[in-house]
Design an enzyme around this catalytic site. Structure first.
Site, PDB file in Angstrom:
ATOM      1  N   ARG A 132      54.303   4.941  32.255  1.00  0.00           N
ATOM      2  CA  ARG A 132      54.066   5.569  30.954  1.00  0.00           C
ATOM      3  C   ARG A 132      54.759   4.736  29.870  1.00  0.00           C
ATOM      4  O   ARG A 132      55.844   4.209  30.076  1.00  0.00           O
ATOM      5  CB  ARG A 132      54.680   6.972  30.997  1.00  0.00           C
ATOM      6  CG  ARG A 132      54.501   7.814  29.737  1.00  0.00           C
ATOM      7  CD  ARG A 132      53.094   8.271  29.583  1.00  0.00           C
ATOM      8  NE  ARG A 132      52.986   9.424  28.691  1.00  0.00           N
ATOM      9  CZ  ARG A 132      51.827   9.851  28.204  1.00  0.00           C
ATOM     10  NH1 ARG A 132      50.691   9.231  28.506  1.00  0.00           N
ATOM     11  NH2 ARG A 132      51.783  10.918  27.430  1.00  0.00           N
ATOM     12  N   THR A 165      40.664   7.906  28.197  1.00  0.00           N
ATOM     13  CA  THR A 165      41.574   7.539  29.287  1.00  0.00           C
ATOM     14  C   THR A 165      40.626   7.189  30.408  1.00  0.00           C
ATOM     15  O   THR A 165      39.434   7.434  30.281  1.00  0.00           O
ATOM     16  CB  THR A 165      42.418   8.785  29.648  1.00  0.00           C
ATOM     17  OG1 THR A 165      43.197   9.115  28.514  1.00  0.00           O
ATOM     18  CG2 THR A 165      43.331   8.587  30.857  1.00  0.00           C
ATOM     19  N   GLY A 202      40.750  13.025  29.760  1.00  0.00           N
ATOM     20  CA  GLY A 202      40.371  14.251  29.049  1.00  0.00           C
ATOM     21  C   GLY A 202      41.532  14.979  28.396  1.00  0.00           C
ATOM     22  O   GLY A 202      41.407  16.164  28.088  1.00  0.00           O
TER      23      GLY A 202
END
Ligand code: DON
Length: 582
Positions: free
Chosen positions: A115, A394, A486
């Protein structure tokens, strides 16, 4: 000669292009998914291994590595780098993501957290305006929203620890380098996204020159996209490993471009970025093991919490898609998403009560509050907050090999094409991931996800995610690999794929194609795709559920692993997805 179908499609594309100047971006890209008859969809089979990804060329790149003796991690790394070239709206080296690995060889499961992190100079109020209120332009549209990219570190770490050892990083980068250097032909799916996102990209000449034709208009279907600077950057990574990206000339160019655009990421921030190996979140569901992503994603925790609630209901006695089944799904989602908002964030900063949230007895208590004959208003679950906005993109891919290994990988730039800035001279398109922080207590991000103290911005901190790469095991062996893009809808999508396969015994392709719904606690409304029966919708209304607008797009590219080999389910919601088998 063009068929009448092609002619009509070109005509429609032209109309869409002309409308691009008038309609808001999301309306352009929004293609309403009409589910096919579920009896007519079939999974794609392979004998040994498989890559199911959102873009064909990159899926084939991964399958080729499997064919040449690589394992699932080798293939996932090659596909990940290739998609940074061929699927620039979400595939990336300028963003971040998560990879869950089941290593049969090592008899362990791990989660790789790559991340993005916030730069060292980040303050808790960085995304507030002068009036002290959230200023969404800062986190979504400006260089302040860029997090330090994690993908290069993450993919390299995955390969180093869990690759087969048969391929070097440089070898796995070769297909991506060739695709960037020589270019590839733009697909209809990618071409459709450019009219609406081009204006955002074109705010920076460095981005405009890559995604435009010589006359300045967006590239179109069948144009060739060549990314020479990106090829050079990938070559630097091939030559020096992650240092070729996080240090030296590429890092300097990234820091300069971000600073020129008003951001605060420094060379030191880039140099100190580290991907982290984490213990996955584990749960059980009807005799299966669930292995999913821990914090800084909320995905695994919310998924396991929801499954635990549902496990106490006899779902398989209720027909799939029936109002009684949908009601229970919605009520379970609501409760788990409320906990997401309250407790979750970067584990380096917050101490969330994870063991409680994923415990069966906690789910028992929550389940006891669910009424069969009426919806519980969200305000009775926890105090209320603000409504959602839309965002997009994504990408998720699933990989299995013939040795019993599985990889579930979701990575992102947050919005389609991230913040839109390609750092001059690098070809690297940068993310706007820091919008996933909560700008102020009780504020919501682009997906309408409300957050509190646990997810305020902070130096070095990772914004809370919903990405949920997941592997389901039976007797220690993978049976389902899934995940989705999403935003907030990722977790509920993954949940429904799992319930469709495990409770409703659906073929994986039908499980993925079946219409989905979503509730995220706040706002207190159900978003539904098309394809649910009118009876079901009317009954949900009668139970007191508010039905909101359509549910925005997700894409759960999944693989079921059977004794006869893998069965691939490229999600039919987005064109271009591919199951590439070996
Ligand atoms: O990490 C997250 O949860 C979001 N940044 C993911 C964004 C996303 O899935 C957009 N796709 N539609």
């Amino acid at each position: 000669m063009m068929s009448s179908y092609q002619t009509r499609r070109k005509f429609l594309a032209t109309i869409a292009f002309l409308l691009a100047g008038i309609l808001p971006a999301t309306a352009q890209e929004r293609r309403v998914y009409v589910p096919p008859s579920l009896d007519s969809v079939h999974a794609i089979s392979a004998e040994h291994g498989m890559v199911v990804a959102q873009e064909k060329i990159s899926a084939q790149v991964g399958a080729d590595i499997l064919r040449r003796g690589g394992n699932a991690v080798d293939a996932a790394v090659a596909t990940g780098f290739a998609m940074a070239v061929t699927y620039p709206r979400a595939g990336n080296i300028g963003g971040g993501g998560f990879m869950v690995i089941h290593s049969a060889e090592r008899k362990e499961a791990v989660a790789i957290d790559y991340r993005e992190t916030a730069p060292a100079a980040t303050t808790a109020n960085i995304f507030l305006g002068d009036d002290g209120r959230p200023d969404i332009a800062k986190s979504r549209d400006s260089a302040l929203g860029i997090g330090i990219p994690g993908t290069v570190a993450g993919l390299a770490l995955a390969l180093e620890k869990y690759g087969s050892g048969q391929f070097t990083l440089a070898e796995l980068l070769q297909p991506a380098i060739a695709l960037a250097r020589d270019g590839f032909v733009i697909s209809d799916d990618m071409a459709d996204t450019l009219p609406s996102w081009h204006r955002r990209l074109a705010r920076w000449p460095s981005s405009a020159k890559i995604f435009s034709r010589p006359d300045g208009t967006p590239l179109r279907e069948d144009d060739r996209l060549v990314q020479s600077d990106l090829a050079e950057t990938l070559m630097a990574i091939a030559a020096q490993g992650p240092r070729g990206f996080y240090e030296g000339p590429v890092a300097e160019k990234l820091a300069k471009a971000i600073s020129d655009a008003g951001g605060i990421i420094t060379s030191d921030d880039l140099r100190s970025y580290r991907a982290v190996i984490r213990e996955p979140v584990r749960g059980t569901y009807r005799g299966h093991d669930i292995v999913s992503m821990p914090q800084p994603s909320s995905g695994g925790i919310v998924l396991v919490e929801t499954l635990n609630i549902l496990e106490g209901f006899p779902l398989s006695d209720l027909k799939q898609g029936s109002p009684a089944s949908l009601h229970l799904l919605i009520e379970a989602m609501k409760r788990a998403y409320a906990d997401r908002a309250r407790y979750l964030g970067d584990p380096a900063y917050v101490r969330a009560p994870i063991q409680t949230l994923i415990a069966k007895d906690y789910a028992d208590r929550l389940r006891a509050g669910i009424k069969a004959d009426s919806a519980t208003p969200s305000r009775e679950i926890v105090a209320a907050a603000t409504p959602p906005r839309e965002g997009s993109n994504t990408t998720h891919y699933s990989v299995v090999d013939s040795r019993g290994n599985a990889v579930s990988n979701t990575y992102t730039l947050n919005f389609s094409y991230g913040v839109g800035l390609v750092a001059e001279g690098t070809g690297v398109l940068l993310n706007n991931e820091l919008d996933d922080f909560t700008a102020a207590v009780g504020a919501s991000n682009a997906y309408g996800l409300v957050g509190y103290e646990a997810n305020l911005p902070g130096p070095g901190k990772r914004p809370l995610s919903s990405m949920s790469p997941t592997i389901v095991l039976r007797d220690g062996k993978p049976v389902l690999v899934t995940g989705s893009p999403g935003g907030s809808r990722i977790i509920s999508s993954v949940l429904q794929v799992i319930v469709n396969v495990l409770d409703y015994k659906m073929d994986v392709a039908a499980a993925v194609a079946a219409p989905r719904l979503h509730h995220q606690w706040l706002p207190d409304e159900v978003r539904m795709e098309r394809g649910f029966s009118d009876d079901a919708i009317n009954e949900l209304k009668r139970l007191g559920h508010a039905i909101g607008g359509t549910m925005e797009q997700t894409s759960a590219n999944s693989i079921a692993v059977t004794p006869n080999g893998p069965l691939g389910a490229p999600d039919p919601r987005t064109r271009g997805a591919e199951a590439a088998g070996q």
